[in-house]
Design an enzyme around this catalytic site. Structure first.
Site: not given
Ligand code: RI2
Length: 373
Positions: A55, A57, A98, A202, A243, A253-254
């Site tokens: 998981r 992005a 997703r 996470q 994301d 984002n989350k």
């Molecule tokens: P990068 C995560 O989603 C969160 O939104 C987190 O901030 C982001 O991905 C990080 O991705 P999930 O896939 O900014 O855990 O590091 O639902 O690409």
């Protein structure tokens, strides 16, 4: 990233490919066990993205690229027309996993573009190469983000982050954690507030583990404690990943990121988003246009962890049959964001113009007009 597993140091990526097999760190099992899982075809890779074996992005973008590479190998002996039909179907399967992170869709499109020329064997080579480029470019981007972002950090800073935007979420040094890693490596005294990030945890499970691995001081806090520490002057800045970033700077984002941004704004704490061009989507004009994934409500009504015997267990927190909703992301409006830490350096207002010049895609229609921030 370097990890210590059973006392032994290993250099691992969140996702990689060995011939027709995609390998991933199984992030569902962290921090209690460190396991690598094999995905033997593109359908298995799609499944792994959907259930969040990997998981973040960047990692799901790389996984999608490798899924396309698997599909190309699976169909390598077919005549051109059937090869393309197989590839397009695989692209749909991967896109269907997703919906929110831009990287996944961009990776699939890049691989499809690589299949536009030549006979089937040339197309296969092109796709395999493209999938590797995505991974290598991502690694380079995170190193540049680390250096650019570290300039914002001062000795003694306490930095709040949400979710996991580290080396497991974005291959290489990560996004939000990259500047923190860099500052720590440069000898600065940095401390990280880690939001637990319900419902999938996470922050608690992965960010805390990554920081522990690297010896960076941190404290895990409940999601609803962030405002408390902001109000008491114990947060010097917030850095999160992303994301999908719309053309006007609105950022998905989350879930929970938005309220942290509002809290930071109210308390005059700088709020920065660390993300490379792969996560910036100029075709999406504003945050309102971003599709937000809604996941199984059981992620809210249940929790996962180890029982007293140290075995993985799911427990039900809410009463059986409790109605629940589970949006996985929210959108932070650009007005709450001080700037973006990208591979091209720090991007400050006006975001639209900066994004357009740094990451503009030649394919945009000439009449394309960006909505204002
Ligand atoms: P990068 C995560 O989603 C969160 O939104 C987190 O901030 C982001 O991905 C990080 O991705 P999930 O896939 O900014 O855990 O590091 O639902 O690409």
């Amino acid at each position: 990233m370097k990890v210590k597993v059973d006392g032994e140091e290993r250099d691992v990526l969140a996702v990689w490919r060995e011939r027709g097999v995609v390998k991933m760190v199984d992030q569902r099992k962290l921090p209690h066990s460190f396991e690598i899982i094999d995905l033997n075809d593109h359908k298995e890779t799609a499944w792994a993205i959907k259930v969040m074996v990997t998981r973040g992005a960047g990692s799901i973008g790389c996984a999608a690229g490798f899924g396309m590479a698997q599909a190309a190998l699976e169909a390598a002996d077919l005549p051109d027309e059937e090869f393309m039909a197989y590839l397009n179907e695989a692209a749909d399967t991967l896109r269907d996993t997703r919906p929110t992170a831009a990287n996944l869709f961009k990776a699939v499109d890049k691989c499809l573009k690589a299949s536009e020329w030549g006979k089937v064997s040339v197309k296969v080579e092109g796709i395999l190469r493209e999938a590797e480029y995505i991974l290598k470019d991502d690694i380079k981007a995170t190193e540049a983000i680390a250096k650019a972002g570290a300039k914002l950090i001062k000795d003694g800073f306490k930095i709040l982050t949400h979710c996991n935007a580290g080396a497991l979420a974005y291959i290489g040094m990560g996004t939000a954690l990259a500047p923190i890693r860099q500052a720590h490596r440069e000898g600065m005294d940095v401390f990280v507030w880690v939001n637990e990030t319900r419902p999938r945890g996470q922050g608690a499970r992965i960010t805390a583990w990554e920081l522990e691995q690297e010896g960076i001081p941190y404290a895990l806090i409940a999601d609803n404690a962030a405002g408390y520490f902001m109000q008491r002057g114990e947060v010097d800045m917030v850095i999160v990943g992303a994301d999908r970033i719309a053309a006007n700077g609105d950022t998905a984002n989350k879930i929970g990121t938005y309220e942290k941004a509002v809290g930071a704004f109210e308390n005059k704490i700088p709020f920065w988003v660390a993300a490379p061009g792969m996560t910036i989507d100029l075709q999406t004009k504003t945050g309102g246009d971003i599709e937000i994934e809604e996941r199984d409500p059981r992620e809210v009504t249940e929790m996962w962890g180890l029982n007293e015997e140290g075995e993985p267990t799911t427990i039900r927190v809410a009463a059986e049959g409790t109605n629940a909703r589970n949006p996985a992301f929210d959108v932070t409006p650009a007005k709450f964001i001080n700037g973006f830490i990208t591979e091209h350096g720090l991007v400050e207002r006006p975001f639209i113009e900066a994004f357009y010049w740094l990451f503009g895609q030649p394919g945009l229609p000439p009449s394309f007009k960006y909505a204002g921030t």
